[in-house]
Design an enzyme around this catalytic site. Sequence first.
Site, PDB file in Angstrom:
ATOM      1  N   ASP A 188      -5.844  10.408   1.180  1.00  0.00           N
ATOM      2  CA  ASP A 188      -6.547  10.507  -0.105  1.00  0.00           C
ATOM      3  C   ASP A 188      -7.786  11.389   0.051  1.00  0.00           C
ATOM      4  O   ASP A 188      -8.470  11.336   1.082  1.00  0.00           O
ATOM      5  CB  ASP A 188      -6.961   9.111  -0.592  1.00  0.00           C
ATOM      6  N   HIS A 230      -0.649   7.591   4.491  1.00  0.00           N
ATOM      7  CA  HIS A 230       0.113   6.486   3.898  1.00  0.00           C
ATOM      8  C   HIS A 230       1.145   7.012   2.916  1.00  0.00           C
ATOM      9  O   HIS A 230       1.083   8.180   2.516  1.00  0.00           O
ATOM     10  CB  HIS A 230      -0.836   5.483   3.218  1.00  0.00           C
ATOM     11  N   HIS A 251       0.629  11.093   2.668  1.00  0.00           N
ATOM     12  CA  HIS A 251      -0.557  11.883   2.313  1.00  0.00           C
ATOM     13  C   HIS A 251      -1.799  11.108   2.747  1.00  0.00           C
ATOM     14  O   HIS A 251      -1.720   9.921   3.085  1.00  0.00           O
ATOM     15  CB  HIS A 251      -0.615  12.123   0.795  1.00  0.00           C
ATOM     16  N   ARG A 286       7.771  -2.079  -8.827  1.00  0.00           N
ATOM     17  CA  ARG A 286       6.447  -2.273  -8.221  1.00  0.00           C
ATOM     18  C   ARG A 286       5.408  -1.432  -8.959  1.00  0.00           C
ATOM     19  O   ARG A 286       5.689  -0.309  -9.372  1.00  0.00           O
ATOM     20  CB  ARG A 286       6.497  -1.867  -6.748  1.00  0.00           C
TER      21      ARG A 286
END
Length: 354
Positions: free
Chosen positions: A217, A273, A215, A283
Amino acid sequence: MPSLKDTHPHFDFFSADSLPDSYTWPPLDDHPSSVHRSDGHHPPVIDLDSPDAVDLVRRACLDWGAFHVTNHGVPTELLHRVESQTRRLFSLPTHLKNLAARSPDVGVSGFGPAPISRFFDKRFWSEGFTIIGSPFEHALRLWPDGLGHVPFCDAMREYEEAMEGFTGRLMRLAFASLGLDESVASEFRGGPTVIQLNSYPPCPDPGRAMGLAAHTDSTLLTVLHQTATGLQVLRRGGSTGWTTVRPVPGALVVHIGDLLHVLSNGRYQSVVHRAVVDRARHRYSVAYLCGPPAHVKVSPSPTLVGPDRAPAYRAVVWGEYLGLKAKLFDRALTSISVPCDVLSIACFASEVVH
Ligand SMILES: O=C(O)CCC(=O)C(=O)O
Ligand SMILES: [Fe+2]
């Protein structure tokens, strides 16, 4: 066509010893840690105090749409505290986290899968917690007794303050790198604060799971804090595939978002990304989403528009763009682009009139 599932029941990632079908994505041959790039094929690390910072930012925005920043002025102690409070929040039992779940009536703040997950048939191996403004109300539901919510709220409030200062500095740099008047950058400051906390639990089959699908941002800039590998970026125009953005100790990652793409008239492209997951490691990442104040219209800067460079996008305010993204996802930017034939008619008309 998005599947537009309204809700995902919250799943207990830790009880799974194999990947359920609803979380199994087609194997991706460019997936994940097999992608190791040598130096020079990695978003650059920029020292904000460098005398060449403006040029380095321009190069990074043109080449990658993403870069690391050191000497950003955000205390290491605060970064550690924000990460440990993020860890603390996601380690709460699922039934408690559900007390702060996102709901259509309350808006997009709260706990739940990433909002973009509804555009995909398969689910993401992740959980998110979105903070818009103050996290107090949600935090009080999660830690109802005593003062449990205090360290969480304090860390997020201090992070927000630190990010306001840092993104102000970044915006001035980005403007200077585009040859724009730095002082105009202040018009784009003071927008609503949005912090997105992400958790990617260990996954029994990371090669077939997706932490967060590709996607861009819907921001001017996004600042990402990560201490473990998982973020990947797609270098536009290149044929190199996904590049893993390995964490640089003490550095923050900056992404160009769709609104800076518009403001720069497409000169700086928003970076595509995604996040991949790991078999052993849990994570966490913390994204600060920097956008303009609600009433400020973002349009291609007049300085970057001229007789040979027509404006490629129409003006939008952040709320409208978020609405388009929620409806159209990766077609949102195209939906506000100005078609060439309209441009040539407009140019022709202005030539006739003048
Ligand atoms: O966790 C990451 O590395 C990426 C997070 C992200 O892209 C987001 O929150 O928009
Ligand atoms: Fe993102």
